[in-house]
Design a protein around this motif. Structure first.
Motif: not given
Length: 187
Positions: A30-37, A40-46, A51-60, A84-86
């Protein structure tokens, strides 16, 4: 909902429910699938802040893990995850805006204004503001101080004050209304 989204929802939901029931492998998947999603979610918005995308994925992911007990299995997991992501995205953008405001570059005009600005006026304004705030009750003063002066989020201000998030919002609203009325009535 199209069939691909419905399949993704069902897949994530089944992994989450199994994870909540103690299936470690399902929860890891679940966490691995969620990380991939999330990437993509953050890449479209950021797109301008890669440089902030991976940190934000981990925080989420950490937030999802810490809040996993709040997920209700009869509800769509993607709606819960999206909230949560938003919130994490908003927190990042708010924190960046506060930091960036502190690091605005000085051009020649700004340098002239900086040299010409009397320190006394800023000190007087700060004293006046602190005096106005001091007259407010804590449930209004502290939320204003934390959110409007220090730039904290509603959630962070609620954690510091011990108030609910809605009480923090109400405190800010009512406190600012009182301050505005006092300022208008000052000769």
């Amino acid at each position: 909902m199209n069939s691909k989204l419905a399949e993704r929802e069902a897949h994530l939901r089944s992994l989450m429910v199994a994870g909540q029931a103690g299936d470690g492998a399902a929860y890891t998947a679940f966490l691995q699938d969620l990380a991939a999603l999330l990437r993509g979610f953050y890449r479209r918005r950021l797109f301008n802040l890669p440089d902030d995308i991976e940190d934000l994925v981990q925080e989420t992911l950490i937030a999802v893990h810490n809040k996993r007990h709040t997920y209700l299995p009869d509800q769509p997991v993607t709606a819960w995850l999206h909230a949560i992501a938003r919130y994490k995205l908003v927190d990042l953008l708010r924190a960046r805006s506060v930091r960036e405001a502190l690091h605005d570059p000085l051009d020649d005009t700004d340098a002239d204004e900086l040299v010409a600005a009397p320190v006394e006026q800023a000190d007087e304004a700060r004293r006046d503001l602190l005096a106005l705030l001091a007259d407010l009750p804590d449930k209004q003063r502290l939320p204003i101080q934390y959110m409007k002066i220090e730039g904290l989020s509603v959630r962070e201000a609620a954690a510091r004050t011990g108030l609910s998030e809605s009480a923090v919002k109400v405190g800010v609203h009512r406190g600012l209304k009182i301050l505005a009325a006092r300022i208008r009535s000052t000769p």
